[in-house]
Design a protein around this motif. Structure first.
Motif, short mmCIF file in Angstrom:
data_model
loop_
_atom_site.label_atom_id
_atom_site.label_comp_id
_atom_site.label_asym_id
_atom_site.label_seq_id
_atom_site.Cartn_x
_atom_site.Cartn_y
_atom_site.Cartn_z
N ILE A 89 14.62 -1.56 -47.45
CA ILE A 89 14.33 -2.10 -48.91
C ILE A 89 13.62 -3.69 -48.54
CG2 ILE A 89 14.97 -2.96 -51.16
CD1 ILE A 89 16.97 -0.63 -51.02
N TYR A 90 12.30 -3.97 -48.91
CA TYR A 90 11.92 -5.26 -49.03
C TYR A 90 11.97 -5.90 -50.14
CZ TYR A 90 10.26 -3.85 -44.34
OH TYR A 90 10.20 -3.53 -42.82
N ASN A 91 12.78 -6.80 -50.26
CA ASN A 91 13.12 -7.51 -51.75
C ASN A 91 12.62 -8.75 -51.61
OD1 ASN A 91 14.01 -8.04 -54.30
ND2 ASN A 91 16.13 -8.67 -53.46
N PHE A 92 11.37 -8.87 -52.18
CA PHE A 92 10.69 -10.18 -52.46
C PHE A 92 10.98 -10.82 -53.40
CE2 PHE A 92 7.99 -7.32 -49.65
CZ PHE A 92 7.33 -8.48 -48.79
N VAL A 93 11.61 -12.19 -53.28
CA VAL A 93 12.06 -12.91 -54.26
C VAL A 93 11.12 -14.21 -54.16
CG1 VAL A 93 13.85 -14.40 -55.45
CG2 VAL A 93 14.60 -12.40 -54.37
N PHE A 94 10.29 -14.48 -55.29
CA PHE A 94 9.46 -15.55 -55.44
C PHE A 94 9.91 -16.67 -56.03
CE2 PHE A 94 6.70 -12.03 -54.44
CZ PHE A 94 5.61 -12.61 -53.52
N ILE A 95 9.92 -17.92 -55.39
CA ILE A 95 10.45 -18.90 -56.03
C ILE A 95 9.12 -20.00 -56.56
CG2 ILE A 95 11.81 -21.20 -55.99
CD1 ILE A 95 13.57 -18.59 -55.83
N ASN A 96 8.68 -19.50 -57.79
CA ASN A 96 7.51 -20.25 -58.19
C ASN A 96 7.62 -21.58 -58.57
OD1 ASN A 96 5.00 -20.55 -58.94
ND2 ASN A 96 4.75 -18.93 -60.53
N PHE A 97 7.16 -22.58 -57.94
CA PHE A 97 7.36 -24.10 -58.09
C PHE A 97 6.32 -24.15 -59.23
CE2 PHE A 97 9.33 -25.15 -53.74
CZ PHE A 97 10.59 -24.83 -54.40
N ASN A 98 5.18 -23.65 -59.61
CA ASN A 98 4.27 -23.81 -60.38
C ASN A 98 4.84 -23.37 -61.98
OD1 ASN A 98 2.27 -24.47 -58.68
ND2 ASN A 98 2.23 -22.40 -58.06
N TYR A 99 4.35 -24.08 -62.93
CA TYR A 99 4.70 -23.59 -64.35
C TYR A 99 3.66 -22.74 -64.81
CZ TYR A 99 6.32 -28.62 -63.55
OH TYR A 99 6.84 -29.83 -62.93
N THR A 100 2.77 -22.52 -64.18
CA THR A 100 1.66 -21.34 -64.68
C THR A 100 2.24 -19.88 -64.40
OG1 THR A 100 0.32 -21.26 -62.87
CG2 THR A 100 -0.02 -23.09 -64.38
N PRO A 101 1.78 -18.67 -65.14
CA PRO A 101 1.87 -17.41 -64.53
C PRO A 101 0.86 -17.06 -63.87
CG PRO A 101 1.02 -17.45 -66.88
CD PRO A 101 0.86 -19.00 -66.33
N LEU A 102 0.33 -17.66 -62.93
CA LEU A 102 -0.87 -17.38 -62.10
C LEU A 102 -0.45 -16.29 -60.99
CD1 LEU A 102 -3.39 -20.16 -61.75
CD2 LEU A 102 -3.85 -17.95 -63.02
N LEU A 103 0.63 -16.95 -60.31
CA LEU A 103 1.27 -16.02 -59.26
C LEU A 103 1.85 -14.69 -59.67
CD1 LEU A 103 2.23 -15.95 -56.30
CD2 LEU A 103 4.54 -17.00 -57.17
N ASP A 104 2.72 -14.79 -61.02
CA ASP A 104 3.30 -13.74 -61.62
C ASP A 104 2.27 -12.65 -61.88
OD1 ASP A 104 6.00 -15.40 -63.15
OD2 ASP A 104 4.28 -16.43 -62.48
N ASP A 105 1.13 -13.07 -62.42
CA ASP A 105 0.16 -12.16 -62.54
C ASP A 105 -0.46 -11.42 -61.16
OD1 ASP A 105 -1.68 -10.81 -64.25
OD2 ASP A 105 -3.29 -12.63 -64.03
N PHE A 106 -0.62 -12.24 -60.29
CA PHE A 106 -1.08 -11.57 -58.96
C PHE A 106 -0.38 -11.07 -58.19
CE2 PHE A 106 -1.92 -12.03 -54.37
CZ PHE A 106 -3.27 -11.57 -54.34
N VAL A 107 0.99 -11.03 -58.25
CA VAL A 107 1.92 -10.26 -57.51
C VAL A 107 2.74 -9.17 -58.20
CG1 VAL A 107 2.58 -12.15 -55.60
CG2 VAL A 107 4.02 -11.59 -57.84
N TYR A 108 2.31 -9.21 -59.62
CA TYR A 108 2.93 -7.93 -60.36
C TYR A 108 2.63 -6.73 -59.86
CZ TYR A 108 4.21 -5.06 -64.60
OH TYR A 108 4.67 -4.22 -65.33
N LEU A 109 3.61 -5.65 -59.54
CA LEU A 109 3.24 -4.54 -59.08
C LEU A 109 2.75 -3.41 -60.56
CD1 LEU A 109 5.90 -4.34 -56.38
CD2 LEU A 109 3.69 -4.68 -56.29
N ASP A 110 1.87 -3.52 -60.69
CA ASP A 110 1.21 -2.70 -61.64
C ASP A 110 1.24 -1.21 -61.60
OD1 ASP A 110 -1.76 -2.03 -60.76
OD2 ASP A 110 -1.37 -4.15 -60.52
N GLN A 111 0.88 -0.39 -62.43
CA GLN A 111 0.82 1.18 -62.48
C GLN A 111 -0.27 1.65 -61.82
OE1 GLN A 111 1.32 2.67 -66.55
NE2 GLN A 111 2.97 1.55 -67.02
#
Length: 361
Positions: free
Chosen positions: A145-167
């Motif tokens: 199991i590859y469990n990626f935990v991203f510690i996003n030091f940025n305040y924006t949701p740009l990283l969240d948007d990019f790495v989101y595992l969509d349908q």
């Protein structure tokens, strides 16, 4: 654990030709245009740093500690100055990161499988000598199991948007008879003589989450500016402690346990400044430690990959990046853990899988 700094947001804005970026010089101009309080000591320091050619947010946060240490500004006044900045920065981020940018970035990631490619192929970013020296590839196997935990030091949701595992790019159950949902590339660069044969992949599982320890753009009062945890604390009422980001983020309670079972740390877009020393020190303390996977699994030694952008003014060699990290961690005497730190030097001309937001990718 993947640590992502402002370099990622700047990369997105460059790739999508945004008229505004999130550098502190852009924020400085924003404040000047809004006739922000010229007497604010943080603004005065930003102006001095800009004139000196400094470009990293860690430089700004560093001067907060300097102002406190030199007693140029009373702690309460410094806290008020930071709070004034907090509100203005929220307004600035709303301008710099409009919903249209998020939509374009997310659509590109979804249509081109950019999140999955990033998570599955990042070992291909290592130079052959670093790949052969790394221990992590030899530990990968089917059914992991590859469990990626991203510690996003940025305040924006740009990283969240990019790495989101969509349908579209991710199916939790893509096969009829097995429950695996991820294919990890163990040797995507096809390096000969490695423990993993060129081109071998592993049928696995993937999970990911993004944590914003310093606050989120959508909650303006959550945005944390300040210094790192003081080395010596003067009790519960220590004013330096109350200017520290780890104090308000409650790092020890929330995140310290994550370092105990992380096999690989990745830093991208981070300036490796002393204002985030709490994080860098925990990584450095974990590197090289021999541990055992849960349930009596394989043993491993934690390692780190640092991505360093050499397309700007700070051109560093791999040894210089390692030294910079150890200095930021306050552990410059720990040269014995350098072998566990792998460095990827990159610029816009270097092909890269990890967090590559280029629209041509």
């Amino acid at each position: 654990m993947a640590f992502v700094g402002n370099g990622f947001d700047i990369q997105v804005m460059h790739d999508y030709e945004s008229p505004v970026d999130t550098t502190y010089t852009s924020f400085y101009h924003f404040l000047k245009l809004r006739s922000f309080d010229a007497g604010n000591p943080i603004l005065q320091e930003m102006e001095r740093l800009r004139d000196a050619g400094k470009e990293d947010w860690s430089d700004v946060e560093g001067v907060v500690g300097d102002l406190l240490a030199m007693k140029k500004v009373r702690p309460d006044d410094l806290a008020d100055a930071l709070r004034e900045m907090q509100g203005e920065f929220s307004e600035f981020l709303s301008l710099a990161v409009p919903s249209t940018l998020l939509t374009r970035l997310g659509t590109n990631s979804m249509d081109n499988d950019l999140a999955i490619k990033s998570l599955a192929n990042f070992l291909g970013d290592l130079e052959p000598e670093d790949y052969l020296r790394a221990r992590f590839p030899s530990n990968v196997a089917n059914f992991d199991i590859y469990n990626f935990v991203f510690i996003n030091f940025n305040y924006t949701p740009l990283l969240d948007d990019f790495v989101y595992l969509d349908q579209k790019q991710f199916d939790p159950l893509p096969f009829k008879t097995v429950d695996r949902n991820f294919v990890f590339a163990g040797n995507p660069r096809g390096i000969e003589g490695a423990s993993v044969r060129p081109g071998d992949t592993f049928s696995s599982y993937v999970m990911s989450e993004v944590i914003h320890p310093h606050g989120h753009q959508s909650i303006p009062r959550s945005l944390l500016f300040g210094i790192d945890e003081p080395l010596k604390k003067g009790g519960n009422e220590d004013r330096a402690m109350r200017l520290a980001k780890p104090f308000w983020a409650q790092n020890e309670r929330r995140y310290e346990h994550l370092f105990e079972d992380t096999e690989l740390f990745i830093a991208f877009g981070c300036s490796l400044g002393k204002s985030d020393r709490w994080w860098w020190r925990r990584i450095a303390e974990a590197l090289g430690q021999e541990r055992e996977r849960p349930n009596g699994g394989d043993r491993y030694q934690a390692e780190m990959i640092i991505y360093w952008y050499n397309g700007g003014p700070q051109h560093l060699t791999a040894p210089e990046v390692r030294k910079r990290f150890l200095e930021a961690a306050g552990m410059i005497d720990r040269s014995d853990i350098e072998e566990f730190i792998h460095v990827v030097l990159h610029d816009p001309l270097v092909e890269r899988y990890w967090l590559n937001t280029s629209q041509e990718r």
